[in-house]
Motif scaffolding. Structure first.
Motif, short mmCIF file in Angstrom:
data_model
loop_
_atom_site.label_atom_id
_atom_site.label_comp_id
_atom_site.label_asym_id
_atom_site.label_seq_id
_atom_site.Cartn_x
_atom_site.Cartn_y
_atom_site.Cartn_z
N VAL A 1 -9.72 44.62 -17.86
CA VAL A 1 -11.00 44.23 -17.28
C VAL A 1 -11.11 44.98 -15.95
O VAL A 1 -10.20 44.93 -15.12
N VAL A 2 -12.22 45.69 -15.77
CA VAL A 2 -12.39 46.56 -14.61
C VAL A 2 -13.69 46.20 -13.89
O VAL A 2 -14.69 45.89 -14.52
N ASN A 3 -13.64 46.25 -12.58
CA ASN A 3 -14.86 46.10 -11.78
C ASN A 3 -14.72 46.88 -10.48
O ASN A 3 -13.61 47.20 -10.05
N ARG A 4 -15.83 47.19 -9.91
CA ARG A 4 -15.82 47.91 -8.64
C ARG A 4 -15.25 46.99 -7.55
O ARG A 4 -15.52 45.79 -7.54
N GLN A 5 -14.46 47.57 -6.67
CA GLN A 5 -13.91 46.78 -5.56
C GLN A 5 -15.04 46.27 -4.67
O GLN A 5 -16.06 46.93 -4.52
N HIS A 6 -14.80 45.08 -4.13
CA HIS A 6 -15.76 44.45 -3.23
C HIS A 6 -17.10 44.19 -3.91
O HIS A 6 -18.14 44.11 -3.26
N LYS A 7 -17.08 44.10 -5.26
CA LYS A 7 -18.30 43.79 -6.00
C LYS A 7 -18.79 42.40 -5.60
O LYS A 7 -18.01 41.43 -5.57
N ASP A 8 -20.06 42.31 -5.28
CA ASP A 8 -20.66 41.03 -4.92
C ASP A 8 -21.03 40.32 -6.22
O ASP A 8 -22.14 40.43 -6.71
N PHE A 9 -20.05 39.59 -6.80
CA PHE A 9 -20.25 38.98 -8.11
C PHE A 9 -21.30 37.87 -8.05
O PHE A 9 -21.32 37.06 -7.11
N SER A 10 -22.12 37.83 -9.08
CA SER A 10 -22.95 36.66 -9.27
C SER A 10 -22.06 35.54 -9.81
O SER A 10 -20.92 35.78 -10.22
N VAL A 11 -22.58 34.32 -9.80
CA VAL A 11 -21.81 33.20 -10.35
C VAL A 11 -21.46 33.47 -11.81
O VAL A 11 -20.33 33.23 -12.26
N ILE A 12 -22.41 34.01 -12.55
CA ILE A 12 -22.20 34.27 -13.98
C ILE A 12 -21.12 35.33 -14.19
O ILE A 12 -20.24 35.18 -15.04
N ALA A 13 -21.18 36.41 -13.41
CA ALA A 13 -20.19 37.48 -13.55
C ALA A 13 -18.79 36.98 -13.23
O ALA A 13 -17.82 37.33 -13.90
N ARG A 14 -18.68 36.14 -12.20
CA ARG A 14 -17.37 35.60 -11.85
C ARG A 14 -16.86 34.66 -12.95
O ARG A 14 -15.67 34.68 -13.30
N LEU A 15 -17.76 33.85 -13.51
CA LEU A 15 -17.37 32.97 -14.61
C LEU A 15 -16.84 33.79 -15.79
O LEU A 15 -15.83 33.44 -16.41
N ILE B 1 -32.04 45.99 -4.04
CA ILE B 1 -33.08 44.96 -3.97
C ILE B 1 -33.06 44.11 -5.24
O ILE B 1 -33.11 42.87 -5.18
N PHE B 2 -32.97 44.76 -6.40
CA PHE B 2 -32.97 44.00 -7.65
C PHE B 2 -31.70 43.17 -7.82
O PHE B 2 -31.73 42.08 -8.39
N GLU B 3 -30.57 43.70 -7.33
CA GLU B 3 -29.33 42.90 -7.36
C GLU B 3 -29.49 41.66 -6.49
O GLU B 3 -29.05 40.56 -6.86
N CYS B 4 -30.15 41.83 -5.35
CA CYS B 4 -30.36 40.69 -4.44
C CYS B 4 -31.27 39.65 -5.07
O CYS B 4 -31.00 38.45 -5.00
N THR B 5 -32.35 40.08 -5.71
CA THR B 5 -33.27 39.13 -6.35
C THR B 5 -32.58 38.43 -7.53
O THR B 5 -32.84 37.25 -7.79
N HIS B 6 -31.69 39.17 -8.21
CA HIS B 6 -30.95 38.55 -9.31
C HIS B 6 -30.03 37.45 -8.78
O HIS B 6 -29.94 36.36 -9.36
N ARG B 7 -29.35 37.72 -7.65
CA ARG B 7 -28.48 36.70 -7.06
C ARG B 7 -29.30 35.49 -6.60
O ARG B 7 -28.87 34.35 -6.72
N LEU B 8 -30.49 35.76 -6.06
CA LEU B 8 -31.37 34.66 -5.63
C LEU B 8 -31.77 33.81 -6.82
O LEU B 8 -31.72 32.57 -6.76
#
Length: 327
Positions: free
Chosen positions: A282-296, A85-92
């Motif tokens: 650089v490591v990340n979980r597969q299929h991570k739903d990146f925020s715009v900031i994380a992808r940048l 839920i908090f990840e979703c609100t952060h993406r919003l």
């Protein structure tokens, strides 16, 4: 069988996001007292909010065994979904900020301690470029960062010796030279060239067994047919360098964990077959739903960041002196 929660009713019964935040804090810190300290709340307030959340859920969320608190199965389920839920609100929040033309939001990066010296310099230009980002850097030993990754607590991770896990993406960010160091006053410090036989009887200062630097070192030495017989374990990079300065032994450390100020006190030993060569990742979980900031940030680390690591590594190869990656 009648459903325990009629469809659509649970969301209206859960009191506030704050209650979910409190539950997550209790789960991560292991108790009411530590959660209250983290959230700057009183212990009675945390206990009351936990009780209200349990009442709204209709099931106990934790139980006490003596002084030890453990989550129930229901509590674990609520914590897992609360984090989503908090990840979703952060993406919003990030998406709404984008509509206003701003790159705003939170970014969390887990970093192993062997990279704690150069990673802030690596991220400096990124922070200056996006000053409205709320950045959190979590430094810890390899086990601590692995635990955080398993709990999906951060957006990205920087490792020197990545985990072998099919559920993650691992991308090299640059060469990690492992160099042998000694105090300037050490008898070996004045030698023009050395073989492993010259240092085989020395005491080595090593990180703990689970450390990425230690695992990479032992793997590279084994490939050369070498082993370390006498050693002292210190679970801190800074502690290792001070132990070397105190003539307790010699050590093998990442070249980028050294800085110019230490050059006058420490010398890199010219041992045949050194430096040992590994990589930063650089490591990340597969299929991570990146925020715009994380992808940048990931694109930045694997682009400009990689170039900065390469420049610092090339400087070391040419001059045998440390240089932090800067731009």
């Amino acid at each position: 069988m009648t459903a325990l929660f009629p469809k659509g009713r649970l969301a209206s019964r859960i009191g506030t996001f704050r209650q979910l935040e409190i539950l997550i804090a209790v789960a991560e810190t292991g108790g009411i007292v530590a959660a209250a300290e983290r959230l700057h709340l009183s212990q009675p307030s945390v206990t009351m909010q936990m009780r209200k959340l349990a009442e709204s859920i209709g099931l106990p969320l934790y139980e006490m065994v003596g002084r030890r608190m453990t989550l129930t199965h229901a509590g674990e389920m609520v914590v897992a979904h609360a984090k989503e839920i908090f990840e979703c609100t952060h993406r919003l929040e990030t998406s709404l900020n984008q509509l206003q033309g701003a790159v705003v939001g939170k970014l969390s990066i887990g970093i192993v301690t062997s990279a704690e010296y150069f990673s802030p310099h690596l991220l400096g230009p990124f922070c200056r470029r996006y000053p409205q980002i709320e950045l959190s850097l979590e430094f810890g030993n390899r086990k601590h960062i692995l635990d955080r990754m398993q709990q999906n607590l951060d957006d990205l991770y920087i490792f020197g010796f990545p985990p072998e896990d099919s559920g993650i993406d691992v991308t090299p960010m640059g060469v990690n030279h492992l160099v042998a160091i000694a105090a300037h006053s050490h008898p070996l410090a004045t030698q023009g060239s050395l073989t492993w036989l010259d240092v085989a009887n020395e005491t080595f200062i090593l990180r703990e067994t689970a450390s990425g630097t230690r695992q990479a070192t032992e793997k590279q030495l084994a490939a050369l047919g070498h082993t370390i017989d006498k050693h002292i374990v210190i679970a801190s990079n800074q502690g290792i360098k001070h132990a070397v300065l105190a003539r307790m032994g010699i050590a093998i450390v990442p070249a980028l964990s050294l800085d110019d100020g230490e050059q006058k006190d420490l010398v890199q030993l010219p041992i045949e077959g050194f430096p040992l060569t590994d990589h930063w990742y650089v490591v990340n979980r597969q299929h991570k739903d990146f925020s715009v900031i994380a992808r940048l940030c990931r694109d930045y680390l694997l682009g400009e960041g990689m170039s900065m690591v390469e420049d610092a590594t090339r400087y070391w190869e040419d001059n045998h002196k440390p240089k932090l990656p800067t731009r």
